[in-house]
Design an enzyme around this catalytic site. Sequence first.
Site, PDB file in Angstrom:
ATOM      1  N   SER A 186     -20.159  41.540  11.131  1.00 51.55           N
ATOM      2  CA  SER A 186     -20.797  42.768  11.588  1.00 51.55           C
ATOM      3  C   SER A 186     -19.800  43.751  12.202  1.00 51.55           C
ATOM      4  CB  SER A 186     -21.913  42.395  12.564  1.00 51.55           C
ATOM      5  OG  SER A 186     -22.856  43.420  12.568  1.00 51.55           O
ATOM      6  N   LYS A 237     -16.052  45.057  10.657  1.00 52.55           N
ATOM      7  CA  LYS A 237     -15.439  46.386  10.497  1.00 52.55           C
ATOM      8  C   LYS A 237     -13.999  46.321  11.031  1.00 52.55           C
ATOM      9  CE  LYS A 237     -19.926  48.240  12.197  1.00 52.55           C
ATOM     10  NZ  LYS A 237     -20.927  48.249  11.208  1.00 52.55           N
ATOM     11  N   TRP A 281     -30.006  46.757   6.508  1.00 58.01           N
ATOM     12  CA  TRP A 281     -29.364  47.690   7.441  1.00 58.01           C
ATOM     13  C   TRP A 281     -27.864  47.860   7.098  1.00 58.01           C
ATOM     14  CZ3 TRP A 281     -30.574  51.198  10.916  1.00 58.01           C
ATOM     15  CH2 TRP A 281     -29.774  51.450  12.036  1.00 58.01           C
ATOM     16  N   HIS A 311     -28.983  38.784   8.897  1.00 57.97           N
ATOM     17  CA  HIS A 311     -27.720  39.191   9.506  1.00 57.97           C
ATOM     18  C   HIS A 311     -27.176  38.083  10.419  1.00 57.97           C
ATOM     19  CE1 HIS A 311     -25.023  42.385  10.819  1.00 57.97           C
ATOM     20  NE2 HIS A 311     -25.250  42.049  12.076  1.00 57.97           N
TER      21      HIS A 311
END
Length: 416
Positions: free
Chosen positions: A256, A260, A347, A398
């Site tokens: 998540s 990044k 998402w 997730h």
Amino acid sequence: MNRYILFFFLFCTCNIQAQNVANYDESKVPDYILPELLRCNDGTAVTTITQWENKRKPELMEYFYSQEYGRTPSENINVKYQILAQNPKALEGKATSKQIKFSFVENGKTVEAFLLLYIPNAAQGKVPVVIGYNFKGNHSTTTEEDILYSSAYKELKKNDRSTWTRGEQTNRWSYDRIIDRGYAVATMWYEDIYPDRPGFEERSIAALFSDYEANVDKPDKWQAIGAWAWGLSRIADYLETEEKIDSEKMAIMGHSRQGKATLWAGVQDEHFKVVISNNSGCGGAALAKRVYGENIAIITKAFPHWFCPAFSRYAGKEAELPFDQHQLIALIAPRSVYVASAVDDQWADPKGEFLSAYHAGPVYQLYGLKTLESDTLPAIDKPVVTPSVGYHIRTGGHDVKDYDWEKFLDFCDLNF
Ligand code: GTR
């Protein structure tokens, strides 16, 4: 009110609302044009590795520095390592654990970060290592009682004792599996490097750099994601000093928001031979121009301390971005990259994450490496993998699951 002004006002209001609501309708994905990888800003086509490395790559790096993650400082920060604890019988005797305190000292300020390292006991000689941040403290990754709370944790969570429970996120750290497969694993609480909340930069690593004050109002100011990426490199620096670690075989994995940071660290630091992004979504692996799921308006509003301030200029204007995330992935080449999605994590835009990995292909091909062959999203739980680029979309939401680790380690095996 003049009716033209009224129309303009209504237009603007609708536009702002549209930006702040996530789109989950594939038919509403705009007809986007992805910026080319192998064409320089002056129109020259890139046909050789030299052109890519000397001309196109620096152009793209400049976009990510100036428009998305902020400019990474080049200054070296003094660091001291102190081994606080060592347990040769960790994980029921399978591993040796080591807990190391990093003290970064500069500019009259100190930032402390605590690394937890497990090294397999069965291994002969040096071992490969997987490095990754955890969300909830080193103590959340295992139920082992001797895991220390970092100084930042004790301070930032002093009024939130419920989070001090051990082992709350053991599901995300398949330590047994990783150790059984012959890998060492190193983790750190990401907030040791930069607290994950606006207004806390003063006690982050960023405050130790000499140009910190001068950069405060700059559009390319280095913020949390940039700092987290930097921290992964500092973990690699330490691991290079560890006798049992094979520093030629370092992989990084991030979930998540840490996915990044992991991709950005993978771009900037050649220590990392395998770079794994799990459910990294917007500002990570997902193509911004699809504007599907979380978008730039939503993410920069909710997390103003993550990206450099310039990134928010593209809120609702993804079409104007002169770059996109497939280029971030391509900048990792020729080192290997694996992107993982989860089907219920819309998402993070699984399709956009996949397409980034797919569209990074031309640069890998320039290096003579095999890439993903088809631009069709693979079936659920059916990874598509070459030794250089891998992707899977798994059942569920997730998270990081045993399934993910199994596939990540398979990919590491292909590389190491
Ligand atoms: C969400 C954020 C995502 C993702 C996620 C996470 O709230 O919108 O971009 O980073 O947090 O880190 O779990």
